[in-house]
Design an enzyme around this catalytic site. Structure first.
Site, PDB file in Angstrom:
ATOM      1  N   MET A 130      29.639  -8.812 -59.796  1.00 49.60           N
ATOM      2  CA  MET A 130      28.514  -9.440 -60.658  1.00 49.60           C
ATOM      3  C   MET A 130      28.660  -9.006 -62.133  1.00 49.60           C
ATOM      4  O   MET A 130      27.659  -8.922 -62.887  1.00 49.60           O
ATOM      5  CB  MET A 130      27.163  -9.157 -59.906  1.00 49.60           C
ATOM      6  CG  MET A 130      26.938  -9.719 -58.509  1.00 49.60           C
ATOM      7  SD  MET A 130      25.377 -10.225 -58.417  1.00 49.60           S
ATOM      8  CE  MET A 130      24.524  -8.845 -58.445  1.00 49.60           C
ATOM      9  N   GLY A 131      29.610  -8.238 -62.517  1.00 49.49           N
ATOM     10  CA  GLY A 131      30.047  -7.708 -63.741  1.00 49.49           C
ATOM     11  C   GLY A 131      29.458  -6.584 -64.021  1.00 49.49           C
ATOM     12  O   GLY A 131      28.929  -5.880 -63.029  1.00 49.49           O
TER      13      GLY A 131
ATOM     14  N   GLN B 150      26.081  -5.187 -46.662  1.00 49.12           N
ATOM     15  CA  GLN B 150      26.757  -6.356 -47.172  1.00 49.12           C
ATOM     16  C   GLN B 150      28.148  -6.460 -46.439  1.00 49.12           C
ATOM     17  O   GLN B 150      28.609  -7.499 -46.180  1.00 49.12           O
ATOM     18  CB  GLN B 150      27.015  -6.300 -48.596  1.00 49.12           C
ATOM     19  CG  GLN B 150      27.706  -7.183 -49.293  1.00 49.12           C
ATOM     20  CD  GLN B 150      27.699  -7.153 -50.832  1.00 49.12           C
ATOM     21  OE1 GLN B 150      26.923  -7.929 -51.260  1.00 49.12           O
ATOM     22  NE2 GLN B 150      28.444  -6.575 -51.623  1.00 49.12           N
TER      23      GLN B 150
ATOM     24  N   SER C 136      26.651   2.174 -59.740  1.00 44.01           N
ATOM     25  CA  SER C 136      26.109   0.841 -59.547  1.00 44.01           C
ATOM     26  C   SER C 136      25.668   0.361 -60.882  1.00 44.01           C
ATOM     27  O   SER C 136      25.351   1.284 -61.911  1.00 44.01           O
ATOM     28  CB  SER C 136      24.784   1.119 -59.088  1.00 44.01           C
ATOM     29  OG  SER C 136      23.873   0.013 -58.963  1.00 44.01           O
ATOM     30  N   SER C 137      25.728  -0.827 -61.174  1.00 44.83           N
ATOM     31  CA  SER C 137      25.496  -1.544 -62.439  1.00 44.83           C
ATOM     32  C   SER C 137      23.869  -1.354 -62.818  1.00 44.83           C
ATOM     33  O   SER C 137      23.589  -1.106 -63.675  1.00 44.83           O
ATOM     34  CB  SER C 137      25.763  -2.969 -62.478  1.00 44.83           C
ATOM     35  OG  SER C 137      27.233  -2.962 -61.955  1.00 44.83           O
TER      36      SER C 137
ATOM     37  N   GLN D 259      21.124 -14.998 -54.511  1.00 52.38           N
ATOM     38  CA  GLN D 259      20.995 -13.665 -53.757  1.00 52.38           C
ATOM     39  C   GLN D 259      20.007 -12.707 -54.311  1.00 52.38           C
ATOM     40  O   GLN D 259      19.532 -11.753 -53.833  1.00 52.38           O
ATOM     41  CB  GLN D 259      22.143 -12.838 -53.710  1.00 52.38           C
ATOM     42  CG  GLN D 259      22.697 -12.141 -55.122  1.00 52.38           C
ATOM     43  CD  GLN D 259      24.172 -11.658 -54.672  1.00 52.38           C
ATOM     44  OE1 GLN D 259      25.285 -12.356 -54.753  1.00 52.38           O
ATOM     45  NE2 GLN D 259      24.266 -10.260 -54.735  1.00 52.38           N
TER      46      GLN D 259
ATOM     47  N   LEU E 293      31.158  -3.901 -65.302  1.00 56.18           N
ATOM     48  CA  LEU E 293      32.048  -3.157 -64.239  1.00 56.18           C
ATOM     49  C   LEU E 293      31.859  -1.671 -64.764  1.00 56.18           C
ATOM     50  O   LEU E 293      31.659  -1.348 -65.615  1.00 56.18           O
ATOM     51  CB  LEU E 293      33.267  -3.735 -64.456  1.00 56.18           C
ATOM     52  CG  LEU E 293      33.405  -5.170 -64.315  1.00 56.18           C
ATOM     53  CD1 LEU E 293      34.729  -5.620 -64.517  1.00 56.18           C
ATOM     54  CD2 LEU E 293      32.972  -5.540 -62.903  1.00 56.18           C
ATOM     55  N   HIS E 294      32.163  -0.715 -63.661  1.00 50.73           N
ATOM     56  CA  HIS E 294      32.042   0.604 -63.696  1.00 50.73           C
ATOM     57  C   HIS E 294      33.445   1.031 -63.076  1.00 50.73           C
ATOM     58  O   HIS E 294      34.136   0.101 -62.517  1.00 50.73           O
ATOM     59  CB  HIS E 294      30.908   1.144 -63.331  1.00 50.73           C
ATOM     60  CG  HIS E 294      30.398   0.694 -61.929  1.00 50.73           C
ATOM     61  ND1 HIS E 294      31.008   1.196 -60.671  1.00 50.73           N
ATOM     62  CD2 HIS E 294      29.282   0.056 -61.483  1.00 50.73           C
ATOM     63  CE1 HIS E 294      30.244   0.525 -59.783  1.00 50.73           C
ATOM     64  NE2 HIS E 294      29.432  -0.186 -60.271  1.00 50.73           N
TER      65      HIS E 294
ATOM     66  N   HIS F 149      34.106  -0.308 -59.463  1.00 49.84           N
ATOM     67  CA  HIS F 149      34.717  -1.556 -59.256  1.00 49.84           C
ATOM     68  C   HIS F 149      36.412  -1.722 -59.494  1.00 49.84           C
ATOM     69  O   HIS F 149      37.184  -2.004 -58.873  1.00 49.84           O
ATOM     70  CB  HIS F 149      34.248  -2.481 -60.589  1.00 49.84           C
ATOM     71  CG  HIS F 149      33.062  -3.225 -60.385  1.00 49.84           C
ATOM     72  ND1 HIS F 149      31.576  -2.635 -61.207  1.00 49.84           N
ATOM     73  CD2 HIS F 149      32.217  -3.963 -59.447  1.00 49.84           C
ATOM     74  CE1 HIS F 149      30.610  -3.239 -60.829  1.00 49.84           C
ATOM     75  NE2 HIS F 149      30.997  -3.837 -59.684  1.00 49.84           N
TER      76      HIS F 149
HETATM   77  O1  PAF Z   1      28.171  -6.638 -54.326  1.00 53.49           O
HETATM   78  C1  PAF Z   1      28.164  -7.635 -55.158  1.00 53.49           C
HETATM   79  O2  PAF Z   1      28.324  -7.155 -56.519  1.00 53.49           O
HETATM   80  C2  PAF Z   1      27.676  -8.887 -55.132  1.00 53.49           C
HETATM   81  O3  PAF Z   1      26.671  -8.832 -53.962  1.00 53.49           O
HETATM   82  C3  PAF Z   1      29.022  -9.872 -54.647  1.00 53.49           C
HETATM   83  C4  PAF Z   1      29.303  -9.519 -53.181  1.00 53.49           C
HETATM   84  C5  PAF Z   1      29.878  -9.937 -55.835  1.00 53.49           C
HETATM   85  C6  PAF Z   1      28.376 -11.301 -54.493  1.00 53.49           C
HETATM   86  O4  PAF Z   1      27.736 -11.867 -55.370  1.00 53.49           O
END
Ligand code: PAF
Length: 288
Positions: A26-27, A150, A182-183, A57, A29-30, A33
């Site tokens: 979801m951008g 997840q 975490s973002s 979500q 980024l750190h 990622h």
């Molecule tokens: O973990 C995340 O950042 C999100 O849940 C994902 C897997 C990119 C789906 O939007």
């Protein structure tokens, strides 16, 4: 690095890339990622990354509008990391007018933990990841262990829908003081940030007690509760000691080991963390 916006473009760009591993994000980024990008590259010809803040979500009142975004910075990092293809869709590219299909994982897997507290969250995750996989057709899906539920839910989706993609799980990446990256950590005030590593310390204590032979799940939950209660900046929402596959809460930890997961509120930031307690003869669930 090729950057696609529309679905049709991502398909065309993907076509010449050989085997592809997809890291969905979801951008904002750190290093966590980027560690997934590195893991993705290890086993595949090319790495694709999606950057999309997925509205389906987020529940009402959650942080969809304020979710941190910095696309230019993200693209710079991905270019530097040698990513081959980035998909940055608009909402209408993922959910075009008239789209009406949603993926829903039913039953206990999504009724507990995050699913119990964020109704519909995993429907949104399952739906968007299914669309990303359909559009990019990667050989592997690379996701992080920090969002443990997840991981379990997406494995189920891939299995149930016969998607034919390998699910690769990378370890949780941490700041030097142990806080899981975490973002959403950007929401922490300096005082909350200083207190937040208590989560990791509590989980480390659980790991140590487990290694020393403790198998009573409630004793381990209590350790986390009392550990987190030693500071006043954040409060524990839940701690779970559950079967790592079914996510059913345990009384005693048996040969399958356990997933110990927690969520805690530190001001605006809702922080998640977890550890896997290995079962007899089981390798840890992540790949380095
Ligand atoms: O973990 C995340 O950042 C999100 O849940 C994902 C897997 C990119 C789906 O939007």
């Amino acid at each position: 690095m090729q950057v696609a916006h529309r679905r049709e473009d991502v398909r065309v760009m993907r076509a010449g890339l050989g085997t592809v591993a997809l890291v969905p994000t979801m951008g904002f980024l750190h290093d966590g990622h980027l560690s997934l990008v590195e893991l993705a590259r290890r086993h595949h010809d090319a790495v694709a990354v999606s950057v999309f803040v997925n509205p389906t979500q987020f529940g009402p009142g959650e942080d969809l509008d304020s979710y941190p975004r910095d696309l230019d910075h993200d693209l710079g990092l991905l270019e530097q990391a040698g990513v081959d293809l980035v998909w940055v869709p608009e909402v209408a590219d993922v959910y075009p007018v008239g789209s009406s299909t949603r993926v829903r994982v039913e039953g206990p897997l999504t009724a507990v933990l995050e699913g119990g507290r964020r109704p519909g969250h995993f429907d949104g995750v399952a739906t968007v990841v299914t669309i990303l996989l359909g559009a990019i057709r990667p050989d592997a899906l690379v996701i992080g262990a920090k969002d443990a539920q997840q991981v379990v839910v997406l494995r189920q989706v891939v299995r149930d829908l016969a998607i034919g993609v390998q699910v690769v799980v990378g370890p949780t990446w941490r700041e030097p003081d142990g806080l899981a990256m975490s973002s959403r950590n950007v929401y922490l005030t300096p005082v909350q940030r200083a207190a937040a590593p208590v989560l990791r310390r509590s989980l480390t204590e659980v790991e140590q007690r487990y290694a020393a032979g403790e198998r009573d799940a409630e004793t381990l939950r209590s350790l986390v509760r009392s550990g987190v209660a030693t500071q006043s900046e954040g409060s524990l929402e839940y701690v779970s000691v559950a079967d790592p596959v079914t996510l059913a809460e345990l009384d005693r930890i048996g040969p399958a080991g356990a997933l110990v997961s927690l969520a805690a509120d530190f001001g605006r930031a809702r922080l998640l963390d977890n550890v896997t307690l290995p079962g007899a003869g089981r390798a840890p669930a992540t790949v380095r």
